[in-house]
Design a protein around this motif. Sequence first.
Motif, mmCIF file in Angstrom:
data_model
loop_
_atom_site.group_PDB
_atom_site.id
_atom_site.type_symbol
_atom_site.label_atom_id
_atom_site.label_comp_id
_atom_site.label_asym_id
_atom_site.label_seq_id
_atom_site.Cartn_x
_atom_site.Cartn_y
_atom_site.Cartn_z
ATOM 1 N N ALA A 72 -3.941 -31.796 -19.816
ATOM 2 C CA ALA A 72 -3.820 -31.711 -21.277
ATOM 3 C C ALA A 72 -3.434 -30.306 -21.742
ATOM 4 N N LEU A 73 -3.304 -29.388 -20.794
ATOM 5 C CA LEU A 73 -2.802 -28.045 -21.102
ATOM 6 C C LEU A 73 -1.308 -27.958 -20.782
ATOM 7 N N LEU A 74 -0.922 -28.605 -19.674
ATOM 8 C CA LEU A 74 0.504 -28.638 -19.342
ATOM 9 C C LEU A 74 1.278 -29.427 -20.400
ATOM 10 N N ALA A 75 0.650 -30.496 -20.927
ATOM 11 C CA ALA A 75 1.359 -31.364 -21.895
ATOM 12 C C ALA A 75 1.933 -30.569 -23.074
ATOM 13 N N PRO A 76 1.116 -29.768 -23.788
ATOM 14 C CA PRO A 76 1.723 -28.992 -24.872
ATOM 15 C C PRO A 76 2.734 -27.970 -24.369
ATOM 16 N N GLY A 77 2.499 -27.435 -23.164
ATOM 17 C CA GLY A 77 3.443 -26.467 -22.592
ATOM 18 C C GLY A 77 4.813 -27.073 -22.344
ATOM 19 N N GLU A 106 -2.987 -30.612 -32.002
ATOM 20 C CA GLU A 106 -4.445 -30.419 -31.913
ATOM 21 C C GLU A 106 -4.824 -29.462 -30.792
ATOM 22 N N GLY A 107 -4.140 -29.573 -29.662
ATOM 23 C CA GLY A 107 -4.558 -28.808 -28.488
ATOM 24 C C GLY A 107 -5.741 -29.471 -27.811
ATOM 25 N N PRO A 108 -6.107 -28.992 -26.633
ATOM 26 C CA PRO A 108 -7.126 -29.681 -25.822
ATOM 27 C C PRO A 108 -8.551 -29.150 -25.984
ATOM 28 N N GLY A 196 -5.197 -14.101 -29.146
ATOM 29 C CA GLY A 196 -4.330 -15.174 -28.657
ATOM 30 C C GLY A 196 -4.913 -15.786 -27.394
ATOM 31 N N TYR A 197 -4.319 -16.887 -26.985
ATOM 32 C CA TYR A 197 -4.774 -17.619 -25.804
ATOM 33 C C TYR A 197 -3.733 -17.441 -24.695
ATOM 34 N N GLY A 198 -4.222 -17.381 -23.474
ATOM 35 C CA GLY A 198 -3.314 -17.390 -22.326
ATOM 36 C C GLY A 198 -3.756 -18.439 -21.331
ATOM 37 N N ARG A 217 1.530 -18.118 -23.156
ATOM 38 C CA ARG A 217 0.712 -17.486 -24.185
ATOM 39 C C ARG A 217 0.883 -18.141 -25.547
ATOM 40 N N ARG A 218 -0.235 -18.117 -26.300
ATOM 41 C CA ARG A 218 -0.210 -18.566 -27.682
ATOM 42 C C ARG A 218 -0.573 -17.392 -28.580
ATOM 43 N N PRO A 219 -0.038 -17.375 -29.791
ATOM 44 C CA PRO A 219 -0.451 -16.333 -30.732
ATOM 45 C C PRO A 219 -1.889 -16.577 -31.176
ATOM 46 N N ALA A 220 -2.495 -15.582 -31.825
ATOM 47 C CA ALA A 220 -3.799 -15.788 -32.474
ATOM 48 C C ALA A 220 -3.639 -16.919 -33.481
ATOM 49 N N HIS A 221 -4.535 -17.905 -33.375
ATOM 50 C CA HIS A 221 -4.383 -19.101 -34.222
ATOM 51 C C HIS A 221 -5.747 -19.693 -34.534
ATOM 52 N N ILE A 222 -5.787 -20.521 -35.549
ATOM 53 C CA ILE A 222 -7.030 -21.178 -35.969
ATOM 54 C C ILE A 222 -6.729 -22.646 -36.215
ATOM 55 N N HIS A 223 -7.538 -23.502 -35.584
ATOM 56 C CA HIS A 223 -7.324 -24.960 -35.677
ATOM 57 C C HIS A 223 -8.064 -25.562 -36.859
ATOM 58 N N TYR A 224 -7.480 -26.625 -37.423
ATOM 59 C CA TYR A 224 -8.094 -27.369 -38.531
ATOM 60 C C TYR A 224 -7.977 -28.875 -38.321
HETATM 61 C C1 MBD Z 1 -5.109 -23.586 -27.053
HETATM 62 O O1 MBD Z 1 -6.009 -22.829 -27.714
HETATM 63 C C2 MBD Z 1 -4.358 -24.423 -27.758
HETATM 64 O O2 MBD Z 1 -4.570 -24.465 -29.067
HETATM 65 C C3 MBD Z 1 -3.376 -25.209 -27.146
HETATM 66 C C4 MBD Z 1 -2.509 -26.093 -27.950
HETATM 67 C C5 MBD Z 1 -3.196 -25.127 -25.801
HETATM 68 C C6 MBD Z 1 -3.981 -24.281 -25.080
HETATM 69 C C7 MBD Z 1 -4.932 -23.504 -25.700
#
Ligand code: MBD
Length: 312
Positions: A72-77, A106-108, A196-198, A217-224
């Motif tokens: 579920a991490l590769l999927a968004p990648g 949504e992310g995982p 951010g997330y890596g 890598r993802r930028p600094a973000h906030i989910h809702y």
């Molecule tokens: C995250 O924090 C995220 O939001 C997504 C989509 C994938 C990996 C980490």
Amino acid sequence: MSVKTMHTPEVKELLEKVAGLNQAGGNERVKTIVHRVMHDVFQIIEDLDITPEEFWSAVYYINELGKNGEAALLAPGLGMDKYLDIRMDAEDEQAGLAGGTPRTIEGPLYVAGAPESEGFARMDDGTQDGETMILTGVVTDQDGQPLPNTLVEVWHADLKGGYSYFDPSQSEYNLRRSIRTDANGRYTAQSIIPSGYGCPPEGATQALLNQLGRHGRRPAHIHYFVSQPGYKHLTTQINLAGDEYTYDDFAFATREELVCDAVRVDDAAAAEQYGLNQPFTKVEFNIQLVASDKPEHQQRHERKRALEDDIA
Ligand code: MBD
Ligand code: FE
């Protein structure tokens, strides 16, 4: 060498047997999907002349991916979550339900059951000495009328880019809260500006990204998650402006309307308004919901989510 066998009766029959098409029983939808998937995989092997070495490395790659729970991490990648969003946007457009604050993936890393409060929540447990963030906004309908008592679920990473629950070093529900908007439709959170997330550098997802010459890598973000009876459920995120990856997100979640400025506030009176005695950084995100009386629009789609089945 380039041989063509896909057109032969032998391969056609093999695919039908593989998908159980010559059998009663099973699930018709699954049979249809597996038949199509395996046909297309065979076709790829033929078209790209996939060698046995390449094939078996892919098989064992899937084992690695599953071992670390990274599917579920590769999927968004690989843009799959984004593609589902593109389809849902097009469906909304077709149904006359477009507009409002845009969705994004949504992310995982959601966890159900975060503490709920009204109007305001402190999200961080105070153990990390980050830049204080005040995150606030108003939830309205498309005419700008405030929507009190809207459930705004917020979750984000800590200073190391980790999420509580998945990162067992963090306290329970750290940086996760459910806030009901107040009488003016406003929610406010005090937290820390996330990093951010890596992707795990030694993980299977990053290994494939390396083969593609891509970062993870993802930028600094906030989910809702935003929900209110009578309105479409909204799954979205904000990406903070000025991050190296704001417009270069490995998960393709950034949308222009969802990029928010993080504004440093030095004014003592402004700080006091939030019960703070030091400068802070303000992030403002107003949310517009789209009306829909259809129950299926008012709920988020099902997927496996941490602790979700345990909570009514
Ligand atoms: C995250 O924090 C995220 O939001 C997504 C989509 C994938 C990996 C980490
Ligand atoms: Fe995230």
